[in-house]
Design a protein around this motif. Structure first.
Motif, PDB file in Angstrom:
ATOM      1  N   HIS A 244       0.961  -1.274  -0.095  1.00 18.26           N
ATOM      2  CA  HIS A 244      -0.113   0.103  -0.035  1.00 18.26           C
ATOM      3  C   HIS A 244       0.635   1.242  -0.053  1.00 18.26           C
ATOM      4  N   SER A 245       2.070   0.968   0.526  1.00 19.39           N
ATOM      5  CA  SER A 245       2.913   2.386   0.537  1.00 19.39           C
ATOM      6  C   SER A 245       3.702   2.561  -0.743  1.00 19.39           C
ATOM      7  N   SER A 246       3.579   1.606  -1.951  1.00 14.92           N
ATOM      8  CA  SER A 246       4.185   1.684  -3.105  1.00 14.92           C
ATOM      9  C   SER A 246       3.425   2.698  -3.970  1.00 14.92           C
ATOM     10  N   PRO A 247       4.572   3.426  -4.584  1.00 10.13           N
ATOM     11  CA  PRO A 247       4.075   4.666  -5.450  1.00 10.13           C
ATOM     12  C   PRO A 247       3.071   4.144  -6.687  1.00 10.13           C
ATOM     13  N   ALA A 248       3.473   2.884  -6.951  1.00 13.15           N
ATOM     14  CA  ALA A 248       2.273   2.271  -8.214  1.00 13.15           C
ATOM     15  C   ALA A 248       1.186   1.967  -7.753  1.00 13.15           C
ATOM     16  N   TYR A 249       0.937   1.688  -6.370  1.00 16.26           N
ATOM     17  CA  TYR A 249      -0.377   1.323  -5.658  1.00 16.26           C
ATOM     18  C   TYR A 249      -1.221   2.576  -5.902  1.00 16.26           C
ATOM     19  N   SER A 250      -0.567   3.857  -5.606  1.00 13.64           N
ATOM     20  CA  SER A 250      -1.411   5.150  -5.503  1.00 13.64           C
ATOM     21  C   SER A 250      -1.799   5.324  -6.957  1.00 13.64           C
ATOM     22  N   THR A 251      -0.713   5.194  -7.883  1.00  8.79           N
ATOM     23  CA  THR A 251      -1.346   5.234  -9.432  1.00  8.79           C
ATOM     24  C   THR A 251      -2.538   4.439  -9.683  1.00  8.79           C
ATOM     25  N   LEU A 252      -2.306   3.150  -9.379  1.00 12.97           N
ATOM     26  CA  LEU A 252      -3.157   2.095  -9.680  1.00 12.97           C
ATOM     27  C   LEU A 252      -4.745   2.680  -9.231  1.00 12.97           C
ATOM     28  N   CYS A 253      -4.617   2.939  -7.896  1.00 13.25           N
ATOM     29  CA  CYS A 253      -6.099   3.563  -7.380  1.00 13.25           C
ATOM     30  C   CYS A 253      -6.433   4.915  -8.084  1.00 13.25           C
ATOM     31  N   GLN A 254      -5.568   5.640  -8.470  1.00 17.14           N
ATOM     32  CA  GLN A 254      -5.876   6.840  -9.136  1.00 17.14           C
ATOM     33  C   GLN A 254      -6.630   6.497 -10.592  1.00 17.14           C
ATOM     34  N   TRP A 255      -5.869   5.673 -11.377  1.00 17.73           N
ATOM     35  CA  TRP A 255      -6.404   5.428 -12.714  1.00 17.73           C
ATOM     36  C   TRP A 255      -7.619   4.398 -12.585  1.00 17.73           C
ATOM     37  N   LEU A 256      -7.697   3.753 -11.417  1.00 19.38           N
ATOM     38  CA  LEU A 256      -9.124   2.903 -11.240  1.00 19.38           C
ATOM     39  C   LEU A 256     -10.196   3.817 -10.863  1.00 19.38           C
ATOM     40  N   GLY A 257      -9.749   4.779 -10.072  1.00 16.77           N
ATOM     41  CA  GLY A 257     -10.829   5.512  -9.401  1.00 16.77           C
ATOM     42  C   GLY A 257     -11.501   4.949  -8.159  1.00 16.77           C
ATOM     43  N   ARG A 258     -10.592   4.008  -7.547  1.00 16.30           N
ATOM     44  CA  ARG A 258     -10.853   3.205  -6.301  1.00 16.30           C
ATOM     45  C   ARG A 258      -9.942   2.438  -6.013  1.00 16.30           C
ATOM     46  N   GLU A 259      -9.994   1.581  -4.879  1.00 16.47           N
ATOM     47  CA  GLU A 259      -8.852   0.677  -4.566  1.00 16.47           C
ATOM     48  C   GLU A 259      -9.237  -0.699  -5.104  1.00 16.47           C
ATOM     49  N   PRO A 260      -8.330  -1.427  -5.845  1.00 23.02           N
ATOM     50  CA  PRO A 260      -8.253  -2.681  -6.205  1.00 23.02           C
ATOM     51  C   PRO A 260      -8.631  -3.910  -5.272  1.00 23.02           C
ATOM     52  N   THR A 261      -9.132  -5.024  -5.494  1.00 24.12           N
ATOM     53  CA  THR A 261      -9.258  -6.111  -4.741  1.00 24.12           C
ATOM     54  C   THR A 261      -7.909  -7.079  -4.809  1.00 24.12           C
ATOM     55  N   GLY A 262      -7.935  -7.869  -3.695  1.00 26.45           N
ATOM     56  CA  GLY A 262      -6.796  -8.784  -3.879  1.00 26.45           C
ATOM     57  C   GLY A 262      -5.766  -8.397  -2.656  1.00 26.45           C
ATOM     58  N   TYR A 263      -4.820  -9.073  -2.621  1.00 28.32           N
ATOM     59  CA  TYR A 263      -3.717  -9.047  -1.469  1.00 28.32           C
ATOM     60  C   TYR A 263      -2.964  -8.064  -1.876  1.00 28.32           C
ATOM     61  N   SER A 264      -2.212  -7.512  -0.949  1.00 31.57           N
ATOM     62  CA  SER A 264      -1.188  -6.627  -0.944  1.00 31.57           C
ATOM     63  C   SER A 264      -0.296  -6.796   0.224  1.00 31.57           C
ATOM     64  N   ASP A 265      -0.770  -6.337   1.512  1.00 33.39           N
ATOM     65  CA  ASP A 265       0.152  -6.431   2.520  1.00 33.39           C
ATOM     66  C   ASP A 265      -0.261  -7.793   3.352  1.00 33.39           C
ATOM     67  N   ASP A 266      -0.739  -8.868   2.979  1.00 34.88           N
ATOM     68  CA  ASP A 266      -1.310  -9.788   3.776  1.00 34.88           C
ATOM     69  C   ASP A 266      -0.248 -10.952   3.700  1.00 34.88           C
TER      70      ASP A 266
END
Ligand SMILES: [Zn+2]
Length: 370
Positions: A244-266
């Motif tokens: 969640h701290s990755s810059p790519a995650y922020s970019t992904l959320c911005q392009w998607l307009g929301r948070e994606p599903t699936g694992y990240s920090d699990d």
């Protein structure tokens, strides 16, 4: 604006049919189709290859890289989406500085032979970046390898596996074996979720194609299409392992307009601090914005997955691949990943193209929002 297409016509029964449809659609649309042939042949003796078609700008500022078949047998939904994009002229409204790059059947061997794995046994999305790092042990996987690759696949052996699995779990205090399998392993090329110790043929091509088609872009959106997870016909947009701290995650959320599903920090993959798409991030230029995601189209309940996987894998490595048992095993495993019914196909096309349209708009809009 998407032109009407007959959904049934963009789906295929075999790898070779899928490849023909994709290449023929490109040819009819006057698009160049770049071929990367593999030296091995497929289940029907056919040529295997990764095929690449670019729509839009030849010097793009923004690129959408849409890939199919990383998990071989899962490739039919992504292939249909790619062929449908060409047939429906979906890309005719994209901005003049954007390119849509369609990479067909990243793992053609697996798609032809109804396997998730590549010809060398690797799980491609795992091999993609894990090959950059030294292998790590997964001792708990070793406990399950004799069950995942049993001495035979008679009905009696298969029936004994759940009990043996439960015994291992209680002896070793394991509550859930799924994360152990998902974490992958480096020791058994004939096992499941094998990372591989060097870059597979498909990994090398995936890296080269990304550098060639997206290496000079400012914004690179990667969408890798899978099937077999989620509710029947639904589309999940998944985080491929960004913290969640990755810059790519922020970019992904911005392009998607929301948070994606699936694992990240699990912890399922990140405990090893390897991001799945790192090898592709490295191919883009400094300062570019890059984010990858999985499209996952749901098929059947997960309980119908593991036995066909074990049986199909066993026949590939041990039996007569052209025999009736092996053919039946391939069909059963393929049927889990690809529902050959019109309602499922329509859902894949309609949900896929709607989400792609939203992502395209998110990408265009984001250049003014930074
Ligand atoms: Zn997959």
């Amino acid at each position: 604006m998407v032109s009407f297409i007959d959904v049934d016509t963009i789906f295929s029964e075999t790898y070779s049919e899928a490849r023909s449809k994709f290449c023929a659609a490109a040819s009819r649309a006057g698009l160049e189709c770049e071929n990367h042939p593999l030296t091995l042949v497929g289940e029907q003796g056919e040529q295997l290859a990764i095929d690449v078609v670019r729509l839009g700008s030849t010097k793009p500022r923004q690129v959408i890289l849409l890939t199919s078949g990383a998990h071989g047998v899962e490739g039919f939904a992504g292939s249909a989406l790619q062929t449908g994009i060409i047939e429906s002229q979906w890309a005719r409204d994209i901005p003049s500085d954007m390119a849509i790059v369609l990479v067909h059947a990243l793992n053609p061997h697996g798609m032809s032979w109804s396997r998730r794995e590549c010809e060398d046994g690797t799980d491609l999305p795992r091999n993609l970046s894990h090959h950059l790092y030294p292998p790590f042990p997964n001792e708990q996987y070793e406990l399950f390898q004799p069950l995942l690759v049993p001495p035979n696949v008679t009905a009696q052996t298969l029936a004994s596996l759940p009990g043996k699995s439960e015994r291992i779990m209680s002896e070793h205090g394991i509550d859930n074996a799924t994360p152990i399998l998902r974490s992958g392993q480096y020791t058994h090329a004939n096992g499941l979720t094998y990372h591989g110790v060097e870059a597979s043929w498909s990994t090398r091509r995936w890296i080269e194609i990304t550098r060639q088609f997206a290496g000079r872009a400012e914004d690179v959106m990667m969408i890798d299409v899978h099937t077999g997870f989620g509710d029947y016909g639904d589309l999940l947009v998944q985080n491929p392992s960004y913290r969640h701290s990755s810059p790519a995650y922020s970019t992904l959320c911005q392009w998607l307009g929301r948070e994606p599903t699936g694992y990240s920090d699990d912890g399922s993959i990140l405990q090893h601090r390897i991001e799945t798409f790192e090898a592709l991030h490295r191919q883009t230029k400094n300062g570019s914005r890059v984010a990858a995601m999985y499209f996952e189209f749901g098929t059947l309940p997960p309980s119908e997955f593991i036995d066909p996987w074990v049986v199909n894998n066993w026949h590939f490595h041990n039996g007569d691949r052209s025999g009736p048992e092996a053919r039946t095993a391939r069909k059963k495993f393929a049927d889990f990943h690809y529902v050959r019914k019109l309602d499922w196909k329509k859902s894949v096309w309609e949900k896929g193209i709607a989400q792609l349209s939203d992502l395209r708009d998110g990408l265009v809009g984001s250049q003014y929002a930074v």
